[in-house]
Design an enzyme around this catalytic site. Structure first.
Site, PDB file in Angstrom:
ATOM      1  N   ASP A  21       0.853  -1.187   0.000  1.00 51.69           N
ATOM      2  CA  ASP A  21       0.000   0.000   0.000  1.00 51.69           C
ATOM      3  C   ASP A  21       0.889   1.237   0.000  1.00 51.69           C
ATOM      4  O   ASP A  21       1.090   1.886   1.022  1.00 51.69           O
ATOM      5  CB  ASP A  21      -0.919  -0.027   1.231  1.00 51.69           C
ATOM      6  CG  ASP A  21      -1.826   1.190   1.313  1.00 51.69           C
ATOM      7  OD1 ASP A  21      -1.943   1.909   0.292  1.00 51.69           O
ATOM      8  OD2 ASP A  21      -2.401   1.424   2.381  1.00 51.69           O
ATOM      9  N   LEU A  22       1.424   1.568  -1.160  1.00 52.26           N
ATOM     10  CA  LEU A  22       2.346   2.696  -1.278  1.00 52.26           C
ATOM     11  C   LEU A  22       1.571   3.929  -1.733  1.00 52.26           C
ATOM     12  O   LEU A  22       0.975   3.941  -2.808  1.00 52.26           O
ATOM     13  CB  LEU A  22       3.456   2.380  -2.285  1.00 52.26           C
ATOM     14  CG  LEU A  22       4.221   1.078  -2.039  1.00 52.26           C
ATOM     15  CD1 LEU A  22       5.344   0.934  -3.065  1.00 52.26           C
ATOM     16  CD2 LEU A  22       4.782   1.025  -0.627  1.00 52.26           C
ATOM     17  N   GLU A  23       1.592   4.971  -0.915  1.00 52.19           N
ATOM     18  CA  GLU A  23       0.844   6.178  -1.241  1.00 52.19           C
ATOM     19  C   GLU A  23       1.756   7.383  -1.421  1.00 52.19           C
ATOM     20  O   GLU A  23       1.302   8.517  -1.519  1.00 52.19           O
ATOM     21  CB  GLU A  23      -0.224   6.424  -0.178  1.00 52.19           C
ATOM     22  CG  GLU A  23      -1.192   5.235  -0.087  1.00 52.19           C
ATOM     23  CD  GLU A  23      -2.431   5.511   0.727  1.00 52.19           C
ATOM     24  OE1 GLU A  23      -2.772   6.704   0.896  1.00 52.19           O
ATOM     25  OE2 GLU A  23      -3.068   4.539   1.173  1.00 52.19           O
ATOM     26  N   SER A  24       3.059   7.101  -1.480  1.00 51.45           N
ATOM     27  CA  SER A  24       4.059   8.104  -1.833  1.00 51.45           C
ATOM     28  C   SER A  24       5.247   7.360  -2.430  1.00 51.45           C
ATOM     29  O   SER A  24       5.376   6.148  -2.275  1.00 51.45           O
ATOM     30  CB  SER A  24       4.490   8.916  -0.607  1.00 51.45           C
ATOM     31  OG  SER A  24       5.084   8.088   0.365  1.00 51.45           O
TER      32      SER A  24
END
Length: 216
Positions: free
Chosen positions: A37-40
């Site tokens: 869950d990479l949000e950056s």
């Protein structure tokens, strides 16, 4: 599933490719898979995910257990943080696209429009069929379970219509709901979604196998 990352993750990944590949062996750990869950933007996530996939496949071959690898991109395509892994580099079993907090979410679905202007599940279906390393990858429709997600919460007939629309695509694999605390505070929401998908309407029964295919 163990989720890695999240909206507040700030470690910026790994210092090198070798550092990313030096992952912990599975050993006797009880786990069914990992969600990225990479949000950056994060450094060296491709070698990390590649090594993780290799370790999972090796463990599966050794013990017969099935392991899953997923990612949780935002709905705008291409997703900036996850695209290096999604552009045919890493084999994912499914992805849980966040169709909320963005212009392309379920709240932008317009009933009756064959070609949706903003709601872009079709774009992700095209990715699954033409760009994903695993061409059998499933795309889960990520939705908020209540108002607490920020923006994009949809319920009732509007949500069921968006689900019915999404089910037409071959890559459609189900629904991801953020998160359990939101759902817990929203009685009736989860059973409604489950019933729409042809699963057991009783919340306590969700997760049990059902070969039927439901319709909203």
């Amino acid at each position: 599933m163990l989720s890695i990352g999240g909206a507040t993750y700030s470690d910026k990944g790994f210092v090198s490719s070798s550092d990313a590949q030096d992952t912990t062996p599975f050993g006797a750990a009880v786990v069914d898979g990992f969600d990225l869950d990479l949000e950056s933007a994060q450094s060296h996530m491709v070698p990390f995910a590649d090594q993780l996939r290799a370790n999972m496949d090796a463990a599966a071959a050794a013990n017969g257990k099935t392991y899953y690898l997923s990612a949780t991109p935002q709905c705008p395509y291409p997703d900036i943080a996850n695209h290096p892994m999604l552009n045919g580099t890493i084999s994912f079993d499914f992805i849980m696209v966040q169709f909320y907090n963005n212009y392309c979410g379920v709240s932008s679905y317009v009933e009756g429009e064959v070609l949706q202007k903003n709601f872009n599940f079709e774009t992700w279906d095209t990715w699954a069929r033409t760009e994903s390393k695993n061409r059998n990858v499933k795309v889960l429709l990520g939705i908020p379970g209540n108002e607490g997600a920020g923006a994009g919460y949809v319920a009732g007939t509007a949500l069921l219509s968006a689900l019915s629309f999404s089910e037409q695509y071959k890559s459609f694999g189900g629904v991801m709901i953020w998160d359990m605390s939101q759902v817990y505070a929203n009685p009736g929401f989860l059973p409604t979604v489950a019933s729409c998908l042809g699963r057991y309407p009783d919340v306590t029964a969700i997760g049990r196998p059902n070969k039927g295919s439901g319709d909203c």
